[in-house]
Design a protein around this motif. Structure first.
Motif, PDB file in Angstrom:
ATOM      1  N   MET A  86     -24.708  32.228  -7.063  1.00  0.00           N
ATOM      2  CA  MET A  86     -23.816  31.453  -6.202  1.00  0.00           C
ATOM      3  C   MET A  86     -23.135  30.345  -6.992  1.00  0.00           C
ATOM      4  O   MET A  86     -21.918  30.119  -6.868  1.00  0.00           O
ATOM      5  CB  MET A  86     -24.590  30.842  -5.035  1.00  0.00           C
ATOM      6  CG  MET A  86     -23.692  30.113  -4.041  1.00  0.00           C
ATOM      7  SD  MET A  86     -24.552  28.978  -2.918  1.00  0.00           S
ATOM      8  CE  MET A  86     -24.757  27.544  -3.977  1.00  0.00           C
ATOM      9  N   LEU A 132     -31.324  33.525   6.690  1.00  0.00           N
ATOM     10  CA  LEU A 132     -30.849  34.663   5.919  1.00  0.00           C
ATOM     11  C   LEU A 132     -32.018  35.457   5.337  1.00  0.00           C
ATOM     12  O   LEU A 132     -32.948  34.876   4.749  1.00  0.00           O
ATOM     13  CB  LEU A 132     -29.940  34.169   4.791  1.00  0.00           C
ATOM     14  CG  LEU A 132     -29.332  35.222   3.875  1.00  0.00           C
ATOM     15  CD1 LEU A 132     -28.337  36.087   4.636  1.00  0.00           C
ATOM     16  CD2 LEU A 132     -28.651  34.564   2.686  1.00  0.00           C
ATOM     17  N   GLU A 137     -29.382  37.883  -0.147  1.00  0.00           N
ATOM     18  CA  GLU A 137     -28.936  36.800  -1.019  1.00  0.00           C
ATOM     19  C   GLU A 137     -28.161  37.325  -2.228  1.00  0.00           C
ATOM     20  O   GLU A 137     -27.260  36.642  -2.724  1.00  0.00           O
ATOM     21  CB  GLU A 137     -30.145  35.990  -1.505  1.00  0.00           C
ATOM     22  CG  GLU A 137     -30.800  35.159  -0.417  1.00  0.00           C
ATOM     23  CD  GLU A 137     -31.951  34.328  -0.948  1.00  0.00           C
ATOM     24  OE1 GLU A 137     -31.872  33.865  -2.122  1.00  0.00           O
ATOM     25  OE2 GLU A 137     -32.945  34.137  -0.214  1.00  0.00           O
ATOM     26  N   LEU A 140     -24.512  37.976  -0.762  1.00  0.00           N
ATOM     27  CA  LEU A 140     -23.912  36.929   0.052  1.00  0.00           C
ATOM     28  C   LEU A 140     -23.793  35.608  -0.716  1.00  0.00           C
ATOM     29  O   LEU A 140     -22.824  34.856  -0.519  1.00  0.00           O
ATOM     30  CB  LEU A 140     -24.743  36.727   1.319  1.00  0.00           C
ATOM     31  CG  LEU A 140     -24.102  35.870   2.415  1.00  0.00           C
ATOM     32  CD1 LEU A 140     -22.728  36.413   2.805  1.00  0.00           C
ATOM     33  CD2 LEU A 140     -25.008  35.807   3.638  1.00  0.00           C
ATOM     34  N   GLY A 141     -24.746  35.332  -1.599  1.00  0.00           N
ATOM     35  CA  GLY A 141     -24.688  34.110  -2.392  1.00  0.00           C
ATOM     36  C   GLY A 141     -23.418  34.029  -3.239  1.00  0.00           C
ATOM     37  O   GLY A 141     -22.674  33.042  -3.152  1.00  0.00           O
ATOM     38  N   CYS A 144     -20.303  33.589  -0.914  1.00  0.00           N
ATOM     39  CA  CYS A 144     -20.172  32.219  -0.423  1.00  0.00           C
ATOM     40  C   CYS A 144     -19.725  31.282  -1.542  1.00  0.00           C
ATOM     41  O   CYS A 144     -18.910  30.376  -1.325  1.00  0.00           O
ATOM     42  CB  CYS A 144     -21.498  31.728   0.156  1.00  0.00           C
ATOM     43  SG  CYS A 144     -21.883  32.398   1.784  1.00  0.00           S
ATOM     44  N   THR A 148     -16.355  29.122  -1.463  1.00  0.00           N
ATOM     45  CA  THR A 148     -16.493  27.678  -1.633  1.00  0.00           C
ATOM     46  C   THR A 148     -15.611  27.183  -2.774  1.00  0.00           C
ATOM     47  O   THR A 148     -14.961  26.142  -2.670  1.00  0.00           O
ATOM     48  CB  THR A 148     -17.958  27.303  -1.904  1.00  0.00           C
ATOM     49  OG1 THR A 148     -18.763  27.688  -0.786  1.00  0.00           O
ATOM     50  CG2 THR A 148     -18.111  25.799  -2.122  1.00  0.00           C
ATOM     51  N   PRO A 161     -18.256  27.406   2.484  1.00  0.00           N
ATOM     52  CA  PRO A 161     -19.451  27.669   3.297  1.00  0.00           C
ATOM     53  C   PRO A 161     -20.768  27.442   2.559  1.00  0.00           C
ATOM     54  O   PRO A 161     -21.794  27.964   2.966  1.00  0.00           O
ATOM     55  CB  PRO A 161     -19.272  29.147   3.652  1.00  0.00           C
ATOM     56  CG  PRO A 161     -18.606  29.725   2.431  1.00  0.00           C
ATOM     57  CD  PRO A 161     -17.693  28.649   1.903  1.00  0.00           C
ATOM     58  N   ALA A 162     -20.744  26.671   1.456  1.00  0.00           N
ATOM     59  CA  ALA A 162     -21.951  26.502   0.647  1.00  0.00           C
ATOM     60  C   ALA A 162     -23.088  25.854   1.431  1.00  0.00           C
ATOM     61  O   ALA A 162     -24.243  26.298   1.339  1.00  0.00           O
ATOM     62  CB  ALA A 162     -21.632  25.675  -0.599  1.00  0.00           C
ATOM     63  N   TYR A 165     -24.764  28.155   3.979  1.00  0.00           N
ATOM     64  CA  TYR A 165     -25.519  29.176   3.248  1.00  0.00           C
ATOM     65  C   TYR A 165     -26.848  28.606   2.752  1.00  0.00           C
ATOM     66  O   TYR A 165     -27.912  29.225   2.950  1.00  0.00           O
ATOM     67  CB  TYR A 165     -24.700  29.693   2.064  1.00  0.00           C
ATOM     68  CG  TYR A 165     -25.485  30.616   1.157  1.00  0.00           C
ATOM     69  CD1 TYR A 165     -25.718  31.935   1.516  1.00  0.00           C
ATOM     70  CD2 TYR A 165     -26.022  30.150  -0.044  1.00  0.00           C
ATOM     71  CE1 TYR A 165     -26.465  32.781   0.699  1.00  0.00           C
ATOM     72  CE2 TYR A 165     -26.767  30.981  -0.866  1.00  0.00           C
ATOM     73  CZ  TYR A 165     -26.986  32.301  -0.496  1.00  0.00           C
ATOM     74  OH  TYR A 165     -27.730  33.131  -1.298  1.00  0.00           O
ATOM     75  N   SER A 168     -29.431  28.172   5.350  1.00  0.00           N
ATOM     76  CA  SER A 168     -29.982  29.423   5.897  1.00  0.00           C
ATOM     77  C   SER A 168     -31.099  30.004   5.041  1.00  0.00           C
ATOM     78  O   SER A 168     -31.701  31.011   5.415  1.00  0.00           O
ATOM     79  CB  SER A 168     -28.866  30.468   6.039  1.00  0.00           C
ATOM     80  OG  SER A 168     -28.500  30.994   4.772  1.00  0.00           O
TER      81      SER A 168
END
Length: 254
Positions: A86, A132, A137, A140-141, A144, A148, A161-162, A165, A168
């Motif tokens: 991420m 989550l 992860e 999706l990490g 996001c 971001t 959206p950090a 996330y 979650s």
């Protein structure tokens, strides 16, 4: 020394006072709830100056206060392993977004900043508490992180959206504080590089930003003192309500 003061000589005493008060307030919010310095700074300064100029001012205070935040807690290596994809995507997304979009001084820039603040405030007030699954992860990490980064490059705001996330992931309080510090540090460094690539972060801007360390740290100390004496939950709710009003104003009026 001229580089440190030239910016404030240019904008005049009234706007210089607004900058100092903004960083005192932003530091106090961060001292109470652990986040909010760049968000408050971008929102309030966005009322009086172009977002690119506001973003340049927050670089040094945001970087140093977030490094301070990520250095405490004892979970740094584990978080780096877990959040590495991420964080890498945030860095890449911010640099790519800076080259593609940049924080424009055009008529849409303040509206975009207002939209980002309003979305974050609404989520903070009524957003669901998500959980989550660990198996998600991996994809999706980075997604996001990339989004971001693009939002950061366009608005100077790096919470969406950090933050949802990270919330979650089921982290402990200490892990969450360190994770926020990590995410915000990477975002700030990447934003600084993006601004430098747009010739918006020269010696004068860095000097002006460095001078804001004092009010930001003073505000943080005051916020930490205040945190022991008020309800953090009530303060956080007031913070998001105020942020929603500020974001709505920027969105509608620019």
């Amino acid at each position: 020394m001229d580089n440190f003061t030239a910016f404030y000589q240019t904008i005049g005493p009234a706007l210089s006072l607004l900058v100092v008060i903004t960083f005192l307030l932003a530091g106090a919010v961060k001292g109470v709830i652990g986040l909010g310095l760049p968000t408050i700074a971008m929102g309030l300064l966005g009322l009086a100056m172009p977002p690119a100029q506001a973003a340049a001012l927050l670089i040094v205070p945001s970087t140093l206060t977030n490094v301070w935040q990520l250095a405490t807690g004892g979970h740094l290596l584990a978080l780096l392993r877990r959040l590495g994809p991420m964080l890498g995507a945030i860095f890449v997304g911010t640099l790519a977004g800076s080259a593609w979009l940049g924080i424009s001084s055009g008529p849409w820039a303040a509206h975009g900043l207002g939209a980002a603040l309003l979305v974050y405030a609404v989520y903070g007030l009524i957003g669901p508490q998500l959980r989550l699954a660990t198996s998600r992860e991996g994809w999706l990490g980075p997604l996001c992180g990339l989004v971001t980064g693009l939002v950061t490059a366009a608005t100077g705001v790096f919470v969406m959206p950090a933050v949802p996330y990270l919330q979650s992931l089921g982290l402990s309080r200490d892990e969450m504080i360190q994770a926020l510090g990590l995410s915000f540090t990477v975002s700030t460094v990447a934003l600084a590089l993006g601004l430098a690539g747009q010739d918006a972060l020269g010696g004068e801007a860095l000097g002006a930003s460095l001078l804001m360390m004092a009010p930001a740290l003073l505000g943080m100390l005051a916020g930490q003192w205040l945190r022991q004496r008020i309800s953090a939950a009530v303060f956080k709710r007031c913070f998001f309500v105020g942020l929603a009003v500020l974001g709505g104003h920027l969105l509608l009026n620019g």
